[in-house]
Design an enzyme around this catalytic site. Structure first.
Site, PDB file in Angstrom:
ATOM      1  N   ARG A 105      28.427  42.766  16.371  1.00 44.91           N
ATOM      2  CA  ARG A 105      27.795  42.628  15.043  1.00 44.91           C
ATOM      3  C   ARG A 105      28.758  43.230  14.029  1.00 44.91           C
ATOM      4  NH1 ARG A 105      21.682  43.656  12.913  1.00 44.91           N
ATOM      5  NH2 ARG A 105      21.509  41.757  14.163  1.00 44.91           N
ATOM      6  N   HIS A 132      24.164  33.927  12.307  1.00 43.24           N
ATOM      7  CA  HIS A 132      23.334  34.729  13.213  1.00 43.24           C
ATOM      8  C   HIS A 132      22.740  33.776  14.272  1.00 43.24           C
ATOM      9  CE1 HIS A 132      21.205  37.994  14.798  1.00 43.24           C
ATOM     10  NE2 HIS A 132      20.332  38.260  13.850  1.00 43.24           N
ATOM     11  N   GLN A 135      19.655  34.766  16.641  1.00 43.31           N
ATOM     12  CA  GLN A 135      18.344  34.727  15.978  1.00 43.31           C
ATOM     13  C   GLN A 135      17.813  33.301  15.962  1.00 43.31           C
ATOM     14  OE1 GLN A 135      16.373  37.321  14.446  1.00 43.31           O
ATOM     15  NE2 GLN A 135      14.914  35.635  14.474  1.00 43.31           N
ATOM     16  N   ASP A 226      14.163  35.217   4.511  1.00 48.79           N
ATOM     17  CA  ASP A 226      14.937  36.397   4.921  1.00 48.79           C
ATOM     18  C   ASP A 226      15.136  37.245   3.668  1.00 48.79           C
ATOM     19  OD1 ASP A 226      16.617  38.183   6.277  1.00 48.79           O
ATOM     20  OD2 ASP A 226      18.375  36.853   6.208  1.00 48.79           O
ATOM     21  N   CYS A 266      13.206  36.524  10.178  1.00 52.07           N
ATOM     22  CA  CYS A 266      14.012  37.147  11.241  1.00 52.07           C
ATOM     23  C   CYS A 266      13.754  38.651  11.346  1.00 52.07           C
ATOM     24  CB  CYS A 266      15.490  36.861  11.000  1.00 52.07           C
ATOM     25  SG  CYS A 266      16.075  37.427   9.391  1.00 52.07           S
ATOM     26  N   ARG A 294      13.514  36.805  20.875  1.00 47.29           N
ATOM     27  CA  ARG A 294      14.914  37.266  20.913  1.00 47.29           C
ATOM     28  C   ARG A 294      15.273  37.672  22.340  1.00 47.29           C
ATOM     29  NH1 ARG A 294      17.398  39.044  16.332  1.00 47.29           N
ATOM     30  NH2 ARG A 294      19.204  38.844  17.684  1.00 47.29           N
TER      31      ARG A 294
HETATM   32  N1  NVA Z   1      20.531  38.319   6.384  1.00 50.55           N
HETATM   33  C1  NVA Z   1      20.198  39.570   7.026  1.00 50.55           C
HETATM   34  C2  NVA Z   1      19.725  39.313   8.425  1.00 50.55           C
HETATM   35  C3  NVA Z   1      19.305  40.538   9.180  1.00 50.55           C
HETATM   36  C4  NVA Z   1      18.872  40.238  10.585  1.00 50.55           C
HETATM   37  C5  NVA Z   1      21.395  40.487   7.013  1.00 50.55           C
HETATM   38  O1  NVA Z   1      22.515  40.011   7.280  1.00 50.55           O
HETATM   39  O2  NVA Z   1      21.243  41.667   6.721  1.00 50.55           O
HETATM   40  N1   CP Z   2      16.652  39.982  13.185  1.00 51.24           N
HETATM   41  C1   CP Z   2      17.568  40.874  13.553  1.00 51.24           C
HETATM   42  O1   CP Z   2      18.707  40.546  13.924  1.00 51.24           O
HETATM   43  O2   CP Z   2      17.136  42.159  13.532  1.00 51.24           O
HETATM   44  P1   CP Z   2      18.020  43.466  13.702  1.00 51.24           P
HETATM   45  O3   CP Z   2      18.916  43.571  12.504  1.00 51.24           O
HETATM   46  O4   CP Z   2      17.045  44.594  13.795  1.00 51.24           O
HETATM   47  O5   CP Z   2      18.838  43.325  14.963  1.00 51.24           O
END
Ligand code: NVA
Ligand code: CP
Length: 309
Positions: A105, A132, A135, A226, A266, A294
């Site tokens: 990540r 992502h 997800q 989101d 998500c 997930r």
């Molecule tokens: N768009 C959000 C998704 C989190 C799972 C982010 O990147 O923070």
């Molecule tokens: N939806 C998602 O990826 O959640 P986290 O950021 O908690 O992993």
């Protein structure tokens, strides 16, 4: 059952998968959830290299690997040399010698691609600024549970044209779903990804990018949103509020969708911003099933890339 073609492969973008691979992965995830399949990955080790916060992705990957009989190592940047700036090209080649699979990540998609280039083991995108895909596997599983199929179903994403919007565009196009994205001007999804989704859909299903949330929501089967400011954009959170206010998923918007429509997010969510409390906790919300999925979707993915029997 396992998708043999995925053994040893990376998942950097949703577009790395074929339509057939996505559908077979989803079937495997459903069978795992129903307890019909019990694949094993004993003595395999998954590394988690996360430069951003995570609850669902971190925990669901860890539990999935435990349930497969494998082990997990948390390679947090603050306890590895990553945090002190060791070059990615060096870290990737070293981790490749120890681990069997690596979930990353980070911010830049390019960093993930560099890891994948220098590490021969499967590298999985656990979220970048661009995509992502893990997800979206869970999102598609949740829609399939609800409607029994994906082809012909319409998903509408309302809000920031971010990593979620990008991966949903690709995932929906691959599975024959119609996909509509309603975002303010200046916050639309990545143009190259929109073009890729259009090429995949090839006129067989709809790909619509609009700034009108009501047009996008009309008759839709899945209403998705989101956060308005993603990780790394915290300093824009305040200034984005008035721009995104018309893009809130609330009861009036939901009433334009199909009467059997479901709502997905998500998570984490900001109640009162991109989604109202009543929609999030209402009867059409499938957000908690989505979060559970997930685990199942990633367990199926890990089993396939590790070539589990
Ligand atoms: N768009 C959000 C998704 C989190 C799972 C982010 O990147 O923070
Ligand atoms: N939806 C998602 O990826 O959640 P986290 O950021 O908690 O992993």
């Amino acid at each position: 059952m396992s998708v043999a073609s995925l053994k040893g492969r990376d998942l950097l973008s949703m577009a790395d998968l074929t339509a057939e691979e996505v559908l077979t992965l989803l079937q495997l995830a459903a069978d795992m959830k129903a307890g019909k399949v019990n694949l094993r990955c004993e003595n395999k080790v998954l590394g988690l290299l996360f430069s951003k916060a995570s609850t669902r992705t971190r925990v669901s990957f860890s539990v999935a690997m435990c349930q497969l009989g494998g082990q997990v190592l948390d390679l947090n940047a603050s306890v590895t040399q990553v945090g002190r700036g060791e070059p990615t090209v060096d870290t990737a080649r070293v981790l490749d010698r120890y681990l069997d699979v690596l979930a990353i990540r980070t911010f830049e998609q390019q960093e993930l691609e560099t890891f994948a280039h220098y590490a021969k083991i499967p590298v999985i995108n656990a979220l970048t600024d661009l995509e992502h895909p893990c997800q979206v596997l869970a999102d598609l599983q949740t829609a399939q549970e609800e409607f029994g199929q994906l082809e012909g179903i319409t998903l509408t994403y309302v809000g920031d044209g971010n990593n979620m919007a990008n991966s949903l565009l690709l995932g929906c196009a691959l599975t024959g779903m119609n996909v509509r994205i309603a975002s303010p001007e200046g916050y639309r999804p990545d143009p190259a990804i929109v073009a890729k989704a259009e090429a995949i859909a090839a006129g067989r299903s709809e790909v619509l990018i609009t700034s009108d949330p009501e047009i996008a929501a009309k008759g839709s089967h899945v209403l998705y949103t989101d956060v308005w400011a993603s990780m790394g954009q915290e300093n824009e959170a305040e200034s984005r509020l008035p721009v995104f206010q018309p893009y809130q998923v609330n009861q009036p918007l939901l009433s334009l969708a199909d009467p059997k429509a479901i709502v997905l997010h998500c998570l984490p969510a900001h109640r009162g911003e991109e989604i109202t409390e009543s929609v999030m906790e209402g009867p059409q919300s499938r957000i908690w099933d989505e979060a559970e999925n997930r685990l199942h979707a990633q367990k199926a993915l890990l089993a396939c890339v590790l070539g589990a029997k």
